[in-house]
Design an enzyme around this catalytic site. Structure first.
Site, PDB file in Angstrom:
ATOM      1  N   CYS A 291      51.992  44.325  45.466  1.00 21.78           N
ATOM      2  CA  CYS A 291      52.257  43.390  46.549  1.00 21.78           C
ATOM      3  C   CYS A 291      52.510  44.214  47.813  1.00 21.78           C
ATOM      4  CB  CYS A 291      53.467  42.529  46.216  1.00 21.78           C
ATOM      5  SG  CYS A 291      53.993  41.484  47.610  1.00 21.78           S
TER       6      CYS A 291
ATOM      7  N   ASP B  10      51.240  43.663  40.586  1.00 18.64           N
ATOM      8  CA  ASP B  10      50.532  42.436  40.246  1.00 18.64           C
ATOM      9  C   ASP B  10      49.515  42.793  39.169  1.00 18.64           C
ATOM     10  OD1 ASP B  10      51.723  40.626  42.143  1.00 18.64           O
ATOM     11  OD2 ASP B  10      50.583  41.652  43.703  1.00 18.64           O
TER      12      ASP B  10
ATOM     13  N   VAL C  66      25.760  48.669  39.306  1.00 15.61           N
ATOM     14  CA  VAL C  66      26.957  49.501  39.321  1.00 15.61           C
ATOM     15  C   VAL C  66      27.129  50.162  37.950  1.00 15.61           C
ATOM     16  CG1 VAL C  66      28.563  47.621  38.690  1.00 15.61           C
ATOM     17  CG2 VAL C  66      29.411  49.613  39.939  1.00 15.61           C
ATOM     18  N   GLU C  67      27.481  51.416  37.962  1.00 16.07           N
ATOM     19  CA  GLU C  67      27.743  52.160  36.731  1.00 16.07           C
ATOM     20  C   GLU C  67      29.164  51.812  36.276  1.00 16.07           C
ATOM     21  OE1 GLU C  67      29.147  54.697  34.028  1.00 16.07           O
ATOM     22  OE2 GLU C  67      29.826  55.168  36.062  1.00 16.07           O
TER      23      GLU C  67
ATOM     24  N   HIS D 254      46.369  39.227  46.588  1.00 20.22           N
ATOM     25  CA  HIS D 254      45.372  38.897  45.576  1.00 20.22           C
ATOM     26  C   HIS D 254      44.020  38.576  46.213  1.00 20.22           C
ATOM     27  CE1 HIS D 254      48.888  38.847  43.201  1.00 20.22           C
ATOM     28  NE2 HIS D 254      48.998  37.547  42.930  1.00 20.22           N
ATOM     29  N   GLU D 255      44.054  37.734  47.232  1.00 17.39           N
ATOM     30  CA  GLU D 255      42.816  37.304  47.890  1.00 17.39           C
ATOM     31  C   GLU D 255      42.095  38.480  48.542  1.00 17.39           C
ATOM     32  OE1 GLU D 255      45.900  34.047  47.889  1.00 17.39           O
ATOM     33  OE2 GLU D 255      45.906  36.148  48.484  1.00 17.39           O
TER      34      GLU D 255
END
Length: 152
Positions: A49, A56, A71-72, A90-91
């Site tokens: 946070c 989180d 993507v590897e 989070h967003e």
């Protein structure tokens, strides 16, 4: 599998201590003529946070339709691990992950979902998606966003 240009496979694993988009690596999609889904389910995502510094925890789900690059997976793991000591809401995490993967691969379509564990009695499930504008994937992104439902 062709590993040319991939530096994380087969070597000693180095974990970055803060957000490190440079960890992401891509390889050529051998099935560029096909539309197909690739899904990554990352159940051990952690970030901090940015206000309290408390951890989180989340499952991050990445779904995409590749074009030329993919993507590897080990580089993705190391990249996601780099959020461990990074302060972001989070967003923000979800949108940053999506934008970094778009910059890396330029997929036809991508969506990223965060299923964060409750903190303070509230769970947050941010969702972001993107589809190539002017194509069926752009229309798909709009439709999926407008009809998005909460993951269970």
């Amino acid at each position: 599998m062709e590993i040319k240009g991939l530096s994380h496979l087969g070597g000693k694993t180095e974990y970055k201590q803060d957000y490190a988009p440079e960890m992401l690596e891509a390889f050529e999609n051998k099935h560029q003529g096909n539309d197909y889904w690739v899904t990554f389910d990352c159940p051990e995502f952690t970030s901090l946070c940015p206000i309290t510094g408390q951890p989180d925890f989340a499952t991050i789900r990445i779904d995409y339709i590749p074009d030329v690059k993919m993507v590897e997976s080990k580089s993705l793991k190391l990249y996601l691990f780099s959020f461990r000591n990074h302060g972001a809401f989070h967003e923000d995490c979800i949108n940053i992950i999506m934008k970094d993967l778009i910059n890396l691969m330029n997929p036809k379509y991508i969506e990223v979902t965060g299923i964060f564990t409750p903190r303070g009695g509230i769970s947050i499930y941010p969702y972001a998606n993107w589809g190539r504008e002017g194509t069926k994937y752009g229309k798909m992104a709009e439709e999926r966003l407008l009809n998005h439902s909460i993951p269970l």
